[in-house]
Enzyme design. Structure first.
Site, PDB file in Angstrom:
ATOM      1  CB  THR A 198       2.948 -34.435  35.911  1.00  9.27           C
ATOM      2  OG1 THR A 198       2.369 -33.146  36.007  1.00  9.27           O
ATOM      3  CG2 THR A 198       2.758 -35.125  37.269  1.00  9.27           C
ATOM      4  CD1 TRP A 226      -0.115 -29.136  32.641  1.00  9.22           C
ATOM      5  CD2 TRP A 226      -1.356 -29.884  30.946  1.00  9.22           C
ATOM      6  NE1 TRP A 226      -1.273 -29.640  33.162  1.00  9.22           N
ATOM      7  CE2 TRP A 226      -2.062 -30.115  32.152  1.00  9.22           C
ATOM      8  CE3 TRP A 226      -1.946 -30.279  29.742  1.00  9.22           C
ATOM      9  CZ2 TRP A 226      -3.312 -30.720  32.186  1.00  9.22           C
ATOM     10  CZ3 TRP A 226      -3.191 -30.889  29.774  1.00  9.22           C
ATOM     11  CH2 TRP A 226      -3.860 -31.101  30.977  1.00  9.22           C
ATOM     12  CG  ASN A 271      -0.040 -18.863  32.730  1.00  9.72           C
ATOM     13  OD1 ASN A 271       0.234 -18.379  33.820  1.00  9.72           O
ATOM     14  ND2 ASN A 271      -0.882 -18.277  31.875  1.00  9.72           N
ATOM     15  CD  GLU A 272       2.269 -23.774  38.722  1.00  2.70           C
ATOM     16  OE1 GLU A 272       2.477 -24.089  39.897  1.00  2.70           O
ATOM     17  OE2 GLU A 272       1.436 -24.340  38.003  1.00  2.70           O
ATOM     18  CD  GLU A 290      -4.826 -31.030  36.715  1.00  4.53           C
ATOM     19  OE1 GLU A 290      -4.632 -30.361  35.682  1.00  4.53           O
ATOM     20  OE2 GLU A 290      -3.903 -31.389  37.487  1.00  4.53           O
ATOM     21  NE  ARG A 300      -2.689 -31.711  44.085  1.00  6.04           N
ATOM     22  CZ  ARG A 300      -1.870 -31.655  43.037  1.00  6.04           C
ATOM     23  NH1 ARG A 300      -1.792 -30.571  42.316  1.00  6.04           N
ATOM     24  NH2 ARG A 300      -1.125 -32.682  42.707  1.00  6.04           N
TER      25      ARG A 300
END
Length: 640
Positions: free
Chosen positions: A93, A135, A181-182, A258, A380
């Site tokens: 990030t 991450w 994981n994404e 998070e 968000r």
């Protein structure tokens, strides 16, 4: 009862007064109908990535003061959870954090600053919950693929080695490890990680999964008992205060693992106040963790100032205790993990919300927030419209609390955009230190020879790695002036969800710099194909680093040089022969003034008056042409 309004610190030392106000809507606080879920705490997240990078470079006493505001009980935020990145040598990030295993046969549990941060947090609060989450991973974990779970035994052993290293080398017991994981979660890996933890004597370490989304893992937990046995907490990122029915059916702990990620002005404080209450009211989430812990990275990187407080100027010592610190204190100073929510919590009729917690020993804490829509928008997810107005509220105390206050009830007049805490706990306080030094820019003249024999941290001050990892290095093969250097050590593209560049780069300085000279000694360790650069006016980092522009002065091991207007090297401003080779030191000097740039090699002009196409300002930087070993020494900047 003593209260201060408007996003400032408010405490009520005891229920000893009844307010003589006109009666408004009435609400009940009652434990005789049973209690709700157990409160697990409020925390901050360091990492994902490199969000605490500049904190370690603060001098004392300012560094300790910042840590006290974050972790010291009954002083500031009094955080109850610290979650850190398990560094993976990758951009996650706002920068890269070093892995404890750059290579398969490599282990070093003193790289980076997360070990230090966990020790400092534990020193202040021995009961703090510690969480580790990777991450990203070094490239060798994925065996050439950008996916860490094709070889789950390798990945599990890698993560467990970090947990064991924390205990063996730092006396830190990690309480939870996250799996994120994404793209998706991997049930085979989760089960194998549980097995590997148990086999390593780490039965006490619990698993958070998928530490990203409610689905699809909650479906799988309902039908796969072995998976359900392995997972202790379902974690969601930025859940918008809501959960899903399937998550509730699992009977697992639900956490917002998070959240926040919002600019830390008063609106950001309002966002934090609203979600701390409503994550439980709407979603039965018993822990909320802020990304990020402290905004201690260059503000012009992505998500600048998205921390609970701001500490981005170690060169001056300036820091700012932002409103989210005191919003956090409204809960953390008056309730502890292990307390229990009452079932009688909810929304106020005229907007806002309230929660109540008890230690089941006679203590009661009530936290009320009345945040309006425009004063509590988070980054968000999108926030639907709602209304909040000033109101009078009456709370009726029943069950074991009926005798806590005269006549068993009290009435309050609530303003909008405020937080109120009413409590039987009398230990809370608004901690304070003398004002830190005034804010100021990065020094216009800066020099670092990296001559540190026993560095406290592996990174040199102020350098913020954006791809690759630049570490202090002792060059035992060089008896001359370059024994202590800075070395780029990542030799393979990491396994990452973000967008690392194909080149490595570390930025430093003031984003506003325009006209300046940068000088650095460089040493390539890759024959023929090696290359290094120094740069100025670098305009992007973080997840946007691949598209960074600036003025980049490259030399290569094949005897050539190039000047480009971008990191990828497509826009060439000048090029030619340099005579540079690997395994020899060369001094590069780059000067940019206005629209023109000039470069020196070993003190002699190599090229001049290259026309700079832009940008007008940005950081200084060093880096390499690829993931390759290279060294840097005697870095100097002079801004005009």
């Amino acid at each position: 009862v003593r209260m201060i309004y408007k996003l400032s610190f408010a405490i009520a030392l005891c229920f000893s007064l009844c307010f003589d106000l006109s009666i408004g809507e009435s609400y009940v606080l009652d434990d005789k109908i049973g209690l709700g879920r157990t409160f697990d705490g409020i925390g901050g997240l360091s990492g994902g990535g490199a969000t605490s990078r500049l904190l370690v470079n603060y001098a004392e006493p300012y560094r300790s003061q910042i840590l006290d505001y974050l972790f010291k009980p009954n002083f500031g935020a009094s955080l109850q959870i610290l979650k850190v990145e398990i560094g993976g040598d990758a951009q996650t990030t706002d920068g890269t954090e070093p892995s404890h295993m750059h290579y398969e046969n490599d282990e070093n549990f003193f790289r980076g600053y997360e070990w230090w941060l966990m020790r400092e947090a534990k020193k202040r609060n021995p009961n703090i919950t510690l969480i580790g989450l990777p991450w990203a991973f070094p490239g060798w974990v994925g065996h050439g693929k950008n996916w860490p779970y094709d070889f789950p035994d390798i990945t599990a052993s890698y993560v467990v080695s970090w947990i064991l290293g924390a205990e063996q080398y730092h006396d830190l017991n990690i309480d939870y490890v996250g799996i994120w994981n994404e793209r998706n979660f991997d049930s085979k890996y989760i089960k194998l990680l549980r097995y590997t933890l148990d086999k390593s004597g780490l039965e006490r370490v619990r698993i958070i999964a998928s530490d990203n989304l409610w689905q699809p893992i909650t479906y799988s937990l309902c039908v796969d008992q072995e998976l359900a046995d392995a997972v202790d907490v379902i974690g969601a990122h930025y859940p918008g205060t809501t959960t899903v029915i399937e998550a509730l059916k699992t009977q697992k702990k639900l956490w917002s693992s998070e959240d926040y990620s919002t600019f830390n002005d008063e609106v950001g404080g309002g966002c934090w106040a609203r979600i701390l209450n409503q994550n439980y009211i709407n979603g039965l989430m018993t822990a909320t963790i802020s990304w990020n812990l402290v905004a201690s990275y260059y503000e012009d990187l992505p998500f600048g100032r998205d921390g609970l407080m701001t500490a981005e100027e170690p060169w001056t010592g300036n820091y700012v205790v932002e409103s989210p610190i005191w919003i956090t204190a409204h809960t953390t100073q008056f309730s502890q993990p292990g307390w229990t929510y009452l079932q009688t919590v909810g929304h106020l009729v005229h907007g806002g919300s309230y929660v109540a917690l008890t230690d089941s020993k006679g203590n009661l804490t009530v936290v009320i927030e009345t945040m309006t829509h425009d004063h509590s928008v988070c980054i968000r997810p999108p926030l639907l419209p709602f209304n909040v107005t000033a109101q009078n509220v009456t709370f009726q105390l029943k069950g074991s609390f009926v005798s806590t206050i005269y006549d068993g009830s009290f009435t309050l007049s609530l303003d909008v955009d405020a937080v109120y805490t009413l409590t039987t706990i009398s230990t809370g306080q608004k901690g304070t230190y003398p004002d830190p030094p005034a804010s100021g820019p990065f020094p216009k003249v800066y020099f670092d020879d990296f001559n540190v024999a026993n560095p406290s941290f592996s990174e040199a001050p102020y350098f913020a790695d954006q791809t690759g990892v630049f570490e202090y290095y002792i060059n035992l093969t060089d008896p001359g002036p370059h024994v202590f250097t800075l070395r780029q050590v990542v030799t393979q593209m990491p396994v990452t969800w973000a967008t690392d560049a194909d080149q490595t780069i570390s930025v430093i300085g003031d984003y506003k710099w325009q006209n300046l000279t940068v000088m650095c000694d460089v040493f390539m360790e890759t024959v023929k194909t090696g290359g290094v650069f120094i740069a100025v006016r670098v305009d992007k980092g973080g997840q946007s680093v691949r598209s960074a522009k600036g003025v980049f002065f490259w030399v290569f091991a094949d005897g050539s040089y190039k000047v480009t207007n971008d990191l990828v090297g497509k826009t060439v401003l000048a090029e030619g022969l340099s005579g540079t080779r690997a395994y020899g030191w060369h001094t590069l000097t780059l000067t940019v003034e206005g629209e023109y740039a000039t470069g020196l090699l070993n003190g002699y002009p190599l090229w001049k008056d290259a026309v700079v196409l832009g940008p007008k300002n940005g950081w200084a930087a060093i880096g390499t042409h690829s993931f390759e070993l290279a060294q840097f020494d005697n870095f100097a900047v002079e801004v005009k």
